[in-house]
Structure formats: C-alpha cells, structure tokens
Design an enzyme around this catalytic site. Structure first.
Site, PDB file in Angstrom:
ATOM      1  N   LEU A  92       0.846  -1.188   0.000  1.00 26.38           N
ATOM      2  CA  LEU A  92       0.000   0.000   0.000  1.00 26.38           C
ATOM      3  C   LEU A  92       0.885   1.243   0.000  1.00 26.38           C
ATOM      4  O   LEU A  92       2.079   1.154  -0.248  1.00 26.38           O
ATOM      5  CB  LEU A  92      -0.923  -0.035   1.223  1.00 26.38           C
ATOM      6  CG  LEU A  92      -1.966  -1.160   1.236  1.00 26.38           C
ATOM      7  CD1 LEU A  92      -2.637  -1.266   2.602  1.00 26.38           C
ATOM      8  CD2 LEU A  92      -2.999  -0.961   0.145  1.00 26.38           C
ATOM      9  N   TYR A  94       1.973   2.895   7.937  1.00 28.40           N
ATOM     10  CA  TYR A  94       1.506   2.809   6.554  1.00 28.40           C
ATOM     11  C   TYR A  94       2.159   1.599   5.887  1.00 28.40           C
ATOM     12  O   TYR A  94       3.222   1.153   6.276  1.00 28.40           O
ATOM     13  CB  TYR A  94       1.729   4.100   5.774  1.00 28.40           C
ATOM     14  CG  TYR A  94       3.120   4.695   5.743  1.00 28.40           C
ATOM     15  CD1 TYR A  94       4.155   4.091   5.044  1.00 28.40           C
ATOM     16  CD2 TYR A  94       3.385   5.919   6.364  1.00 28.40           C
ATOM     17  CE1 TYR A  94       5.417   4.668   4.972  1.00 28.40           C
ATOM     18  CE2 TYR A  94       4.639   6.501   6.314  1.00 28.40           C
ATOM     19  CZ  TYR A  94       5.650   5.866   5.606  1.00 28.40           C
ATOM     20  OH  TYR A  94       6.900   6.432   5.545  1.00 28.40           O
ATOM     21  N   CYS A  95       1.449   1.029   4.920  1.00 29.07           N
ATOM     22  CA  CYS A  95       1.868  -0.182   4.223  1.00 29.07           C
ATOM     23  C   CYS A  95       2.262  -1.289   5.213  1.00 29.07           C
ATOM     24  O   CYS A  95       3.378  -1.816   5.177  1.00 29.07           O
ATOM     25  CB  CYS A  95       3.032   0.105   3.270  1.00 29.07           C
ATOM     26  SG  CYS A  95       3.302  -1.212   2.038  1.00 29.07           S
ATOM     27  N   PRO A  96       1.345  -1.642   6.127  1.00 32.60           N
ATOM     28  CA  PRO A  96       1.687  -2.645   7.133  1.00 32.60           C
ATOM     29  C   PRO A  96       1.820  -4.043   6.525  1.00 32.60           C
ATOM     30  O   PRO A  96       1.162  -4.367   5.541  1.00 32.60           O
ATOM     31  CB  PRO A  96       0.498  -2.576   8.093  1.00 32.60           C
ATOM     32  CG  PRO A  96      -0.647  -2.122   7.236  1.00 32.60           C
ATOM     33  CD  PRO A  96      -0.042  -1.169   6.235  1.00 32.60           C
ATOM     34  N   LYS A 100       8.360   1.459  13.345  1.00 36.11           N
ATOM     35  CA  LYS A 100       8.718   0.976  12.009  1.00 36.11           C
ATOM     36  C   LYS A 100       9.601   1.976  11.273  1.00 36.11           C
ATOM     37  O   LYS A 100       9.335   3.173  11.266  1.00 36.11           O
ATOM     38  CB  LYS A 100       7.441   0.723  11.203  1.00 36.11           C
ATOM     39  CG  LYS A 100       7.663   0.268   9.771  1.00 36.11           C
ATOM     40  CD  LYS A 100       6.338  -0.048   9.108  1.00 36.11           C
ATOM     41  CE  LYS A 100       6.493  -0.362   7.630  1.00 36.11           C
ATOM     42  NZ  LYS A 100       5.193  -0.710   7.005  1.00 36.11           N
TER      43      LYS A 100
END
Length: 279
Positions: free
Chosen positions: A97, A151-153, A164
């Site tokens: 994502l 974001y973009c997990p 992260k």
C-alpha cells in the site's frame, strides 16, 4: 526456510546506483522509471543475461501507492491532495500500500534468479537479515513483524522497539525476483505518516470498502537516525550496503545497460504509464 546467505550469496553481483541520477534509461528518474527498471533487470537476471543485481534508488517527494489504493472511492481527490502538497503520486506494480519517499529514504532492490526454487518468505527473510547485517555494529534490536498503525503494514515490517523504519515488497517476473525495501534513514517520519493518513482520509471519506485500509498512527513510525540516536545519512547507508554485499560475493561489477534491457525497460515503462493513466 533457506539460509539467507545462501539466497543472496552469488559469485558476482552487479551494482547500480540510481540514487542521484537525473535520468534512467532515457527517462526522468521517477518512481515510474524505477519500477520499470526493476522489471527489466529481473527479466535479464532470469535469462542469465545479467548477474544478480543490487540497485539503490531515491526519489524526492513521492507517494508510491499500491494497486488497492487506486481503488479508493475518492482516489481523484486523494491524488489532487498529493499534488497540492507538491508530491507525485504513482501506483506501483508490486505488492503493498501507500509509502512515502523523499531524499531521506533509501530504496534497495535485490534482484536475483530462482523464482521456481525460492519461496516468497525465503526472499523476505533474506532481505530482513541482510538489513540486520548492515547495522549489526549499531543494534541487535531490529525485528520483523507487522506494526499496526503504520503505513503499508505487513508481516515483514522492520522496526526497533515497536517503531517501524522499513517495509518490504516483492515482485516476480519470469524466474527473476525483485525484493524491494524502503529504509527511512533521516528526516521527519511523522510528517510522512501524517501525509499518508490525510491522503486516506480524503480518498476514502469514511465510506465502507471491501478492502481494509490502514488507520495510520504517525507515532509508530520513525527514522533509523532517531531510533539509533545517531545522525545517519543516505550516503553512509549506501556504503553499508556495499560493505555487507562484499561479504557475500567474490566481485561487484558495474556494466552498461544492454539493448534487450533497454527494450524491456521501454515496454515496462509504458505499462507503468498506462497503469497510472487509469486513475
């Protein structure tokens, strides 16, 4: 699961540094060109026309979206928002994502053969341990698991103490594998996360969707500089890439782009253009 060194170790590696280039294969050095380039190199590696490749790339003020992001109910408004913030929004051809890129974020593409023999998890694990080896003198606290609120997990989020700093995606073309990681080295990680959070708010507008988009919490994101408490730079981390790779190969070479690579790049670049025209 295979040993990560067995996956990455090859007699020869081809090194490509596009991190400061203004043009790539005759096109402006944008994320569109980067994803097309990785595809072209994966084909070349698949056909044994090139040794395995490690490629470094950096793009200023870009939000790289995943395919599910392109299906957000108000994607036009989301893209307009990014443009207002002077960010380029593009949809990539690999998984994942939305991710924020800028000059403090180093991307590494590890392009290797063996798609028929190596599982997706083998390759993710190899990249995780490669990065851990890069920073082994500074920390042993890097872990890989999903950071909720990032974001973009994903299962292979890289973090220190629950914050992260990196995410990994993977793409396979023929028998070539491109494992791509972004490393948040320096800069304002919370501002990046806040931008993506606002993008989702605008592009989704609280509508029900079949796909579950992340609720981004900026506090769970951080740069390696902040997490390690030292002022790392992208240039310093590029040297760490080289130092670590030197321990896994007999030689590192550079070579010009081949005619077939240029042809494949041009085709893949046009595919990226068409993918993004559909938004």
């Amino acid at each position: 699961m295979k040993n990560w060194k067995e996956i990455i170790r090859h007699k020869t590696f081809r090194y490509i540094d596009h991190s400061t280039a203004t043009m790539v294969a005759g096109k402006p050095n944008t994320a569109l060109a980067s994803f097309a380039m990785d595809d072209a190199l994966a084909i070349s590696v698949s056909e044994a026309a090139s040794p395995p490749v490690i490629r470094l790339w950096v793009h200023p003020d870009t939000i790289v979206l995943g395919i599910p992001d392109s299906r957000l109910p108000h994607i036009d408004a989301g893209m307009a928002f990014l443009e207002e913030k002077n960010y380029q929004g593009i949809v990539r051809n690999s998984g994942g994502l939305a991710v924020a890129l800028d000059e403090g974020v180093l991307n590494i593409s590890l392009i290797i053969p063996g798609a028929n023999d190596l599982s997706i998890y083998d390759c993710y694990e190899a990249m995780v341990q490669f990065v851990q080896a890069m920073f082994a003198d500074l920390t042993d606290a890097m872990e890989a698991y999903e950071i909720v609120g990032s974001y973009c997990p994903g299962d292979y989020d890289l973090s220190i103490n629950g914050k992260k700093f990196a995410g990994i995606s993977q793409r396979r073309v023929k028998k070539g594998i491109s494992v791509q990681i972004y490393l948040d080295i320096e800069g304002n990680s919370k501002a990046r996360a806040s931008l993506i959070r606002e993008f989702y708010h605008i592009a989704k507008q609280n509508e029900e969707t079949t796909f579950t988009y992340p609720e981004v919490t900026p506090d769970v994101m951080a740069s390696l500089s902040d997490l390690l408490g030292i002022p790392l730079t992208v240039e310093e981390v590029k040297q760490r890439v080289m130092d670590t790779l030197n321990g896994l190969t007999e030689e590192i070479i550079t070579m010009p782009m081949q005619d077939t690579e240029q042809e494949n790049f041009d085709k893949r670049y046009q595919q990226m253009i068409k993918r993004n025209e559909n938004i």
